[in-house]
Design an enzyme around this catalytic site. Structure first.
Site, PDB file in Angstrom:
ATOM      1  N   GLN A  49      -5.380 -15.380   8.018  1.00  0.00           N
ATOM      2  CA  GLN A  49      -5.002 -16.416   6.214  1.00  0.00           C
ATOM      3  C   GLN A  49      -3.740 -17.717   6.200  1.00  0.00           C
ATOM      4  O   GLN A  49      -4.318 -18.308   5.212  1.00  0.00           O
ATOM      5  CB  GLN A  49      -5.036 -15.677   5.171  1.00  0.00           C
ATOM      6  CG  GLN A  49      -5.595 -14.449   5.075  1.00  0.00           C
ATOM      7  CD  GLN A  49      -5.818 -13.277   3.777  1.00  0.00           C
ATOM      8  OE1 GLN A  49      -4.752 -12.239   3.929  1.00  0.00           O
ATOM      9  NE2 GLN A  49      -5.878 -13.643   3.204  1.00  0.00           N
ATOM     10  N   CYS A  93      -8.922 -11.248  -2.676  1.00  0.00           N
ATOM     11  CA  CYS A  93      -8.309 -11.970  -2.411  1.00  0.00           C
ATOM     12  C   CYS A  93      -7.276 -12.669  -2.040  1.00  0.00           C
ATOM     13  O   CYS A  93      -8.284 -14.284  -2.650  1.00  0.00           O
ATOM     14  CB  CYS A  93      -9.736 -11.672  -0.960  1.00  0.00           C
ATOM     15  SG  CYS A  93      -9.103 -12.752   1.132  1.00  0.00           S
ATOM     16  N   LEU A  94      -6.884 -12.931  -1.399  1.00  0.00           N
ATOM     17  CA  LEU A  94      -6.621 -14.545  -1.464  1.00  0.00           C
ATOM     18  C   LEU A  94      -6.724 -15.709  -1.424  1.00  0.00           C
ATOM     19  O   LEU A  94      -6.612 -16.648  -1.979  1.00  0.00           O
ATOM     20  CB  LEU A  94      -4.358 -14.525  -1.092  1.00  0.00           C
ATOM     21  CG  LEU A  94      -3.333 -13.479  -1.852  1.00  0.00           C
ATOM     22  CD1 LEU A  94      -2.178 -13.030  -0.909  1.00  0.00           C
ATOM     23  CD2 LEU A  94      -3.154 -13.751  -3.140  1.00  0.00           C
ATOM     24  N   GLU A 136      -7.427  -6.342   5.516  1.00  0.00           N
ATOM     25  CA  GLU A 136      -6.636  -7.277   6.296  1.00  0.00           C
ATOM     26  C   GLU A 136      -7.283  -6.803   7.557  1.00  0.00           C
ATOM     27  O   GLU A 136      -7.464  -8.190   8.364  1.00  0.00           O
ATOM     28  CB  GLU A 136      -5.091  -6.734   6.546  1.00  0.00           C
ATOM     29  CG  GLU A 136      -4.782  -6.343   4.925  1.00  0.00           C
ATOM     30  CD  GLU A 136      -4.948  -8.045   4.365  1.00  0.00           C
ATOM     31  OE1 GLU A 136      -4.688  -9.251   4.576  1.00  0.00           O
ATOM     32  OE2 GLU A 136      -4.902  -8.119   2.828  1.00  0.00           O
TER      33      GLU A 136
HETATM   34 ZN    ZN Z   1      -8.087 -11.309   2.071  1.00  0.00          ZN
END
Ligand code: ZN
Length: 180
Positions: A49, A93-94, A136
């Site tokens: 990410q 989720c970012l 994750e």
């Molecule tokens: Zn996420």
């Protein structure tokens, strides 16, 4: 602060590579990941990410009520060896700003992983931690929460996904630049 990759970025769909050594660069990255996660209001963050294709994730749920005393975790090369039960919770989720998805996951997992000293652990997790870890680990395998949607559900959020791709959203954190 690290930039967060969002939906549309290829790296989020790629499998992360096994980590074989921990050097000062990696330790620095872990530190930056914790800072970025906290500043973004996240409780878990996977390395891909933030643009690194390696099997590393961090978890910190101390901001969540009832979890203040839970130790933040650094997880390297995780492997779920068994799981049981089922729970369904809405996840965010970012990498998918403004999207929430109900995700069914095992309630309890047994996880094999390495810590920052590359020492192997086998531990059982349940509740919120099991949830975050599975989310994750999905990232490290190139999987996102939207993959749990049915075809019809995915069709519905398509416009939203297109907006994310084009960076047309408000985020409190800095995201990766648009790749063209
Ligand atoms: Zn996420």
């Amino acid at each position: 602060m690290l930039k967060i990759n969002v939906y549309g970025d290829e790296i989020l769909r790629q499998k992360a590579k096994i980590i074989t050594k921990v050097d000062s660069k990696l330790i620095y990255l872990v530190d930056e990941m914790f800072k970025t996660m906290k500043a973004s209001g996240g409780i878990g963050l996977a390395a891909n990410q933030v643009g690194k294709r390696i099997q590393l994730l961090v978890v910190d749920v101390t901001e969540v009520e009832g979890y203040e005393k839970t130790k933040p975790m650094v997880v390297i090369n995780p492997k779920i060896i068994s799981s049981e039960g089922e729970s369904e919770i809405e996840e965010g989720c970012l990498s998918l700003p403004e999207i929430r998805v109900n995700v069914k996951r095992p309630a309890k997992i047994k996880l094999k992983y390495k810590d920052l000293n590359l020492i192997e652990h086998v531990e059982e997790f349940d509740g919120l931690i099991a949830r975050v870890l599975q989310h994750e680990i999905d990232h490290l395998n190139g999987r996102l929460i939207i993959d749990y949607l049915t075809k019809t559900e995915k069709e519905k959020i398509k416009p939203l996904l297109e907006k994310i791709k084009k960076r047309e959203f408000e985020a409190k954190y800095s995201v990766s630049p648009l790749q063209v």
